[in-house]
Design a protein around this motif. Structure first.
Motif, PDB file in Angstrom:
ATOM      1  N   TYR A   1      49.624  47.829  33.365  1.00 50.95           N
ATOM      2  CA  TYR A   1      50.203  46.863  32.432  1.00 50.95           C
ATOM      3  C   TYR A   1      50.888  45.710  33.168  1.00 50.95           C
ATOM      4  CZ  TYR A   1      49.378  49.977  28.475  1.00 50.95           C
ATOM      5  OH  TYR A   1      48.788  50.737  27.506  1.00 50.95           O
ATOM      6  N   TYR A   2      51.733  46.037  34.112  1.00 53.76           N
ATOM      7  CA  TYR A   2      52.533  44.997  34.765  1.00 53.76           C
ATOM      8  C   TYR A   2      51.689  44.140  35.706  1.00 53.76           C
ATOM      9  CZ  TYR A   2      56.683  47.161  32.816  1.00 53.76           C
ATOM     10  OH  TYR A   2      57.634  47.634  31.942  1.00 53.76           O
ATOM     11  N   TRP A   3      50.719  44.733  36.370  1.00 51.05           N
ATOM     12  CA  TRP A   3      49.855  43.955  37.259  1.00 51.05           C
ATOM     13  C   TRP A   3      49.024  42.947  36.477  1.00 51.05           C
ATOM     14  CZ3 TRP A   3      48.720  42.386  41.988  1.00 51.05           C
ATOM     15  CH2 TRP A   3      47.432  41.903  42.254  1.00 51.05           C
ATOM     16  N   HIS A   4      48.419  43.386  35.377  1.00 48.21           N
ATOM     17  CA  HIS A   4      47.549  42.474  34.633  1.00 48.21           C
ATOM     18  C   HIS A   4      48.353  41.436  33.852  1.00 48.21           C
ATOM     19  CE1 HIS A   4      44.624  45.747  35.454  1.00 48.21           C
ATOM     20  NE2 HIS A   4      43.815  44.721  35.604  1.00 48.21           N
ATOM     21  N   ALA A   5      49.557  41.787  33.415  1.00 46.34           N
ATOM     22  CA  ALA A   5      50.426  40.768  32.828  1.00 46.34           C
ATOM     23  C   ALA A   5      50.769  39.718  33.878  1.00 46.34           C
ATOM     24  CB  ALA A   5      51.693  41.411  32.277  1.00 46.34           C
ATOM     25  N   ASN A   6      50.998  40.160  35.102  1.00 42.47           N
ATOM     26  CA  ASN A   6      51.280  39.237  36.199  1.00 42.47           C
ATOM     27  C   ASN A   6      50.051  38.384  36.520  1.00 42.47           C
ATOM     28  OD1 ASN A   6      53.555  38.871  38.405  1.00 42.47           O
ATOM     29  ND2 ASN A   6      51.624  38.784  39.496  1.00 42.47           N
TER      30      ASN A   6
END
Length: 411
Positions: A333-338
């Motif tokens: 989640y956090y990687w792809h949001a980034n």
């Protein structure tokens, strides 16, 4: 963006290469249905049974947690799976309550994919298929990690029972059951927990890969838009207009400027649609991601503590695999949001890479409008919590801090 009913209207959505695997998994579970699906009520009933089973089992886990309250070892052995099941059940009920919006998000992504495959330039299709392969590798790695963890737990509990290496037979999961003689009722409890584990193995990877697929679609759309802005001359030379078939350029000056102006307007509209879709996607997942932020720190802490106090190498392997799976969920989640934020930040730079200095003033006005739109940050948030790698690292740090405090208290 709303649909008139709660079902996917086109079966072709399930053949979307970016969403195919995860949508078929959700269809089998019974929470995602399409309009012409045979035995639709039976599939829906199966989804209700699976969800009710997980909910009932989760209640027994909390009963067990209450009974062992104060015993740090037993509490941590219970907490990891209990919290994971809780977050999964909340997600399922959230999907039931917002099925129309989720279906709308799926259809919107499918329409975007079909548009690229039908009308996109070869470079756009190459970007798309590059992301499809990336998503397939990501799905395979995540599924392998989840299945290895869950099935090792199942096999290890059965081996312990058959080999009589423990005084009290170890079930797959810690849970309360109205059985006084654990050894006598082991096979019954084992089969119940095996069923629950396989339901969990189906829905947990499918759900997270499904949401990440929608995030990857946004990233893909932004990558294609960046390519279009940086290589505008190629689109003008080919006569591409608004994603339609190539047009013949008659006048090398006025006609090319009109094509550029139309192309820039198209990019502005596409950028606004992507931003609007991202806002809708953020609204759908922010509650679950915020819950993960609160829960996963405790979950990872419990797994670290359990791995630190056990003498079994197999149990340590299970705990490490569990930790990797839970960390992977957060990271996805956090990687792809980034990544989405990074690609959005590149739009202004890509616009500047075109030969804007050769455009007339009327065309450059549209470029300025596009740059102003692109300067708006595209940051996904879980309420007030920004979804970025910094937040992901903060969660890992908090988990380790909780673990050290818990370890000191236990010692």
């Amino acid at each position: 963006m709303e649909l008139k009913n709660e079902w996917i209207q086109e079966d072709d959505v399930y053949e979307n290469p970016l969403l195919k695997i995860t949508l078929n998994g959700l269809k089998y579970y019974g929470i995602l249905l399409y309009k012409t699906q045979p035995l639709k009520k039976l599939n829906c009933f199966r989804g209700v049974v699976f969800t009710a089973s997980m909910l009932a089992f989760n209640v027994t886990q909390y009963i067990d947690l209450y009974q062992v309250w104060g015993n740090i070892g037993d509490m941590t052995a219970n907490a990891a799976t209990t919290l994971l099941f809780t977050t999964t059940i909340v997600r399922i009920f959230h999907f039931y309550g917002n099925r129309t919006r989720f279906n709308n998000a799926i259809k919107y992504a499918d329409e975007g994919v079909q548009h690229v495959l039908r009308f996109g330039m070869p470079a756009e299709k190459a970007i798309f298929w590059q992301n499809v392969k990336y998503m397939q590798r990501l799905t395979a790695v995540f599924w392998i990690c989840a299945l290895v963890t869950a099935n090792t737990m199942c096999i290890y509990a059965l081996i312990q029972y058959l080999s009589n290496t423990v005084e009290e037979p170890a079930t797959i999961l810690r849970s309360w059951y109205p059985a006084e003689n654990m050894e006598k009722h082991f096979l019954v409890l084992y089969c119940i927990q095996l069923y629950i584990m396989y339901v969990g193995q189906l829905i947990v990877p499918c759900w997270h890969v499904f949401m990440v697929s929608l995030m990857v679609y946004v990233r893909t759309s932004l990558m294609i838009l960046n390519h279009k802005l940086a290589h505008m001359d190629e689109y003008v030379a080919s006569g591409m207009r608004s994603g339609r078939k190539p047009q013949v350029v008659k006048d090398p000056t006025e006609e090319s400027y009109a094509t550029r102006r139309e192309l820039i307007i198209e990019c502005i509209q596409q950028q606004r649609k992507v931003y609007g879709y991202t806002i809708e996607l953020e609204d759908l997942i922010k509650g679950a991601v915020f819950m993960d932020f609160v829960v996963f720190s405790v979950l990872l802490c419990a797994l670290l503590f359990e791995a630190s106090v056990t003498d079994s190498m197999v149990q340590i392997f299970i705990d490490i695999s569990y930790i990797l799976t839970m960390t992977a969920i957060l990271f996805l989640y956090y990687w792809h949001a980034n990544e989405m934020q990074h690609q959005a930040n590149l739009l202004s730079k890509s616009t500047f890479m075109s030969d804007w200095y050769n455009y007339p003033r009327v065309v450059n006005r549209h470029l300025i409008t596009l740059i102003c739109y692109c300067n708006r940050p595209l940051t996904m948030k879980a309420f007030f919590l920004p979804m970025s790698l910094d937040t992901f690292i903060a969660i890992l740090r908090a988990s380790y801090s909780y673990f050290t405090i818990l370890k000191q208290a236990a010692d």
